[in-house]
Design a protein around this motif. Structure first.
Motif, PDB file in Angstrom:
ATOM      1  N   TYR B   7     -17.781  27.990 -14.917  1.00  0.00           N
ATOM      2  CA  TYR B   7     -17.940  29.415 -15.217  1.00  0.00           C
ATOM      3  C   TYR B   7     -16.607  29.934 -15.722  1.00  0.00           C
ATOM      4  CZ  TYR B   7     -21.296  28.380 -11.581  1.00  0.00           C
ATOM      5  OH  TYR B   7     -22.263  27.779 -10.835  1.00  0.00           O
ATOM      6  N   MET B   9     -14.700  33.461 -16.973  1.00  0.00           N
ATOM      7  CA  MET B   9     -14.827  34.929 -17.003  1.00  0.00           C
ATOM      8  C   MET B   9     -13.486  35.532 -17.389  1.00  0.00           C
ATOM      9  SD  MET B   9     -17.794  35.802 -15.558  1.00  0.00           S
ATOM     10  CE  MET B   9     -17.667  37.360 -14.684  1.00  0.00           C
ATOM     11  N   GLY B  40     -19.655  36.316 -18.928  1.00  0.00           N
ATOM     12  CA  GLY B  40     -18.793  35.157 -19.127  1.00  0.00           C
ATOM     13  C   GLY B  40     -19.541  34.019 -19.784  1.00  0.00           C
ATOM     14  N   LYS B  41     -18.880  32.879 -19.805  1.00  0.00           N
ATOM     15  CA  LYS B  41     -19.465  31.674 -20.394  1.00  0.00           C
ATOM     16  C   LYS B  41     -19.795  30.702 -19.273  1.00  0.00           C
ATOM     17  CE  LYS B  41     -15.742  31.564 -22.874  1.00  0.00           C
ATOM     18  NZ  LYS B  41     -14.628  31.105 -23.739  1.00  0.00           N
ATOM     19  N   TYR B  42     -20.803  29.913 -19.533  1.00  0.00           N
ATOM     20  CA  TYR B  42     -21.283  28.975 -18.524  1.00  0.00           C
ATOM     21  C   TYR B  42     -21.499  27.628 -19.209  1.00  0.00           C
ATOM     22  CZ  TYR B  42     -24.745  26.989 -15.286  1.00  0.00           C
ATOM     23  OH  TYR B  42     -25.439  26.168 -14.436  1.00  0.00           O
ATOM     24  N   PHE B  43     -20.987  26.568 -18.614  1.00  0.00           N
ATOM     25  CA  PHE B  43     -21.136  25.227 -19.188  1.00  0.00           C
ATOM     26  C   PHE B  43     -21.743  24.294 -18.147  1.00  0.00           C
ATOM     27  CE2 PHE B  43     -17.457  27.247 -21.076  1.00  0.00           C
ATOM     28  CZ  PHE B  43     -17.621  27.024 -22.434  1.00  0.00           C
ATOM     29  N   GLU B  44     -22.707  23.513 -18.551  1.00  0.00           N
ATOM     30  CA  GLU B  44     -23.246  22.445 -17.702  1.00  0.00           C
ATOM     31  C   GLU B  44     -22.909  21.116 -18.379  1.00  0.00           C
ATOM     32  OE1 GLU B  44     -27.222  24.362 -15.625  1.00  0.00           O
ATOM     33  OE2 GLU B  44     -27.431  22.608 -16.926  1.00  0.00           O
ATOM     34  N   MET B  45     -22.283  20.233 -17.624  1.00  0.00           N
ATOM     35  CA  MET B  45     -21.887  18.951 -18.210  1.00  0.00           C
ATOM     36  C   MET B  45     -22.423  17.793 -17.389  1.00  0.00           C
ATOM     37  SD  MET B  45     -17.912  19.485 -19.163  1.00  0.00           S
ATOM     38  CE  MET B  45     -17.280  21.056 -18.659  1.00  0.00           C
ATOM     39  N   ARG B  58      -9.567  15.929 -14.491  1.00  0.00           N
ATOM     40  CA  ARG B  58      -9.984  15.949 -15.902  1.00  0.00           C
ATOM     41  C   ARG B  58     -10.706  17.247 -16.245  1.00  0.00           C
ATOM     42  NH1 ARG B  58      -8.159  11.815 -19.288  1.00  0.00           N
ATOM     43  NH2 ARG B  58     -10.201  11.179 -20.087  1.00  0.00           N
ATOM     44  N   ILE B  59     -11.555  17.728 -15.356  1.00  0.00           N
ATOM     45  CA  ILE B  59     -12.281  18.984 -15.613  1.00  0.00           C
ATOM     46  C   ILE B  59     -11.283  20.135 -15.719  1.00  0.00           C
ATOM     47  CG2 ILE B  59     -13.925  20.665 -14.634  1.00  0.00           C
ATOM     48  CD1 ILE B  59     -15.280  18.152 -15.768  1.00  0.00           C
ATOM     49  N   GLU B  61      -8.183  19.972 -16.652  1.00  0.00           N
ATOM     50  CA  GLU B  61      -7.505  19.834 -17.950  1.00  0.00           C
ATOM     51  C   GLU B  61      -8.371  20.369 -19.089  1.00  0.00           C
ATOM     52  OE1 GLU B  61      -5.173  15.665 -17.015  1.00  0.00           O
ATOM     53  OE2 GLU B  61      -6.127  15.903 -18.985  1.00  0.00           O
ATOM     54  N   ILE B  62      -9.646  20.015 -19.076  1.00  0.00           N
ATOM     55  CA  ILE B  62     -10.560  20.473 -20.133  1.00  0.00           C
ATOM     56  C   ILE B  62     -10.662  21.993 -20.120  1.00  0.00           C
ATOM     57  CG2 ILE B  62     -12.997  20.472 -20.857  1.00  0.00           C
ATOM     58  CD1 ILE B  62     -13.122  17.522 -19.899  1.00  0.00           C
ATOM     59  N   ARG B  65      -7.294  23.438 -21.413  1.00  0.00           N
ATOM     60  CA  ARG B  65      -6.989  23.170 -22.808  1.00  0.00           C
ATOM     61  C   ARG B  65      -8.025  23.717 -23.769  1.00  0.00           C
ATOM     62  NH1 ARG B  65      -5.530  16.888 -23.482  1.00  0.00           N
ATOM     63  NH2 ARG B  65      -4.939  17.623 -25.557  1.00  0.00           N
ATOM     64  N   LEU B  66      -9.265  23.847 -23.301  1.00  0.00           N
ATOM     65  CA  LEU B  66     -10.339  24.089 -24.264  1.00  0.00           C
ATOM     66  C   LEU B  66     -11.303  25.210 -23.876  1.00  0.00           C
ATOM     67  CD1 LEU B  66     -11.341  22.620 -26.908  1.00  0.00           C
ATOM     68  CD2 LEU B  66     -13.040  21.542 -25.430  1.00  0.00           C
ATOM     69  N   LEU B  67     -11.783  25.199 -22.649  1.00  0.00           N
ATOM     70  CA  LEU B  67     -12.888  26.111 -22.319  1.00  0.00           C
ATOM     71  C   LEU B  67     -12.428  27.516 -21.982  1.00  0.00           C
ATOM     72  CD1 LEU B  67     -15.183  23.776 -20.178  1.00  0.00           C
ATOM     73  CD2 LEU B  67     -15.118  24.071 -22.642  1.00  0.00           C
TER      74      LEU B  67
END
Lengths: 83, 83
Positions: B7, B9, B40-45, B58-59, B61-62, B65-67
């Motif tokens: 999540y 926000m 907000g934004k929500y990502f399911e991986m 790793r999550i 870092e992602i 760096r990115l989300l």
């Protein structure tokens, strides 16, 4: 007061181009363990305290009418007591 | 495999114009019990199974760096075992 969290995602059967783009970007950074990414919208709401079943009904109406395009998207919500 | 939910926000101190717009639209439809909306934004991986502490690192870092734009946004994540 209630705190309500709503998640809106494309249905499984619908291609999610944003999620695909994010997955590609993640892979370009070298995180190959990420197999699949789907991206959605997330809402946090503060809601005046009333009968819980009434609030559930109202939240579903708001999702159906405004937050989700139910043809292509599905939603989930959680209602929590706050303060 | 792990299922990871992220999540993202805006931080509390940052104005959230999308959330404000959604709140106005909700009020125009007559749902006055909704006091505050933040969006907000929500990502399911789906993530390959490895040492959990490694995946956490790793999550993060992602996300950094990115989300999320960590100057203005904060994130939370959950890592669940799947299948």
């Amino acid at each position: 007061m209630y705190e309500v969290k709503v998640y809106v995602m494309y249905k499984e059967s619908i291609l999610d181009p944003q999620g695909e783009a994010v997955k590609s970007a993640i892979h370009r950074l070298g995180y190959d363990e990420i197999q699949e990414v789907r991206m959605g919208k997330y809402f946090e709401m503060k809601v005046t305290k009333k009968e819980k079943s009434f609030i559930e009904k109202r939240i579903e109406e708001i999702c159906d009418r405004l937050l989700a395009n139910v043809t292509m998207e599905s939603y989930q919500y959680e209602i929590m007591e706050a303060r």
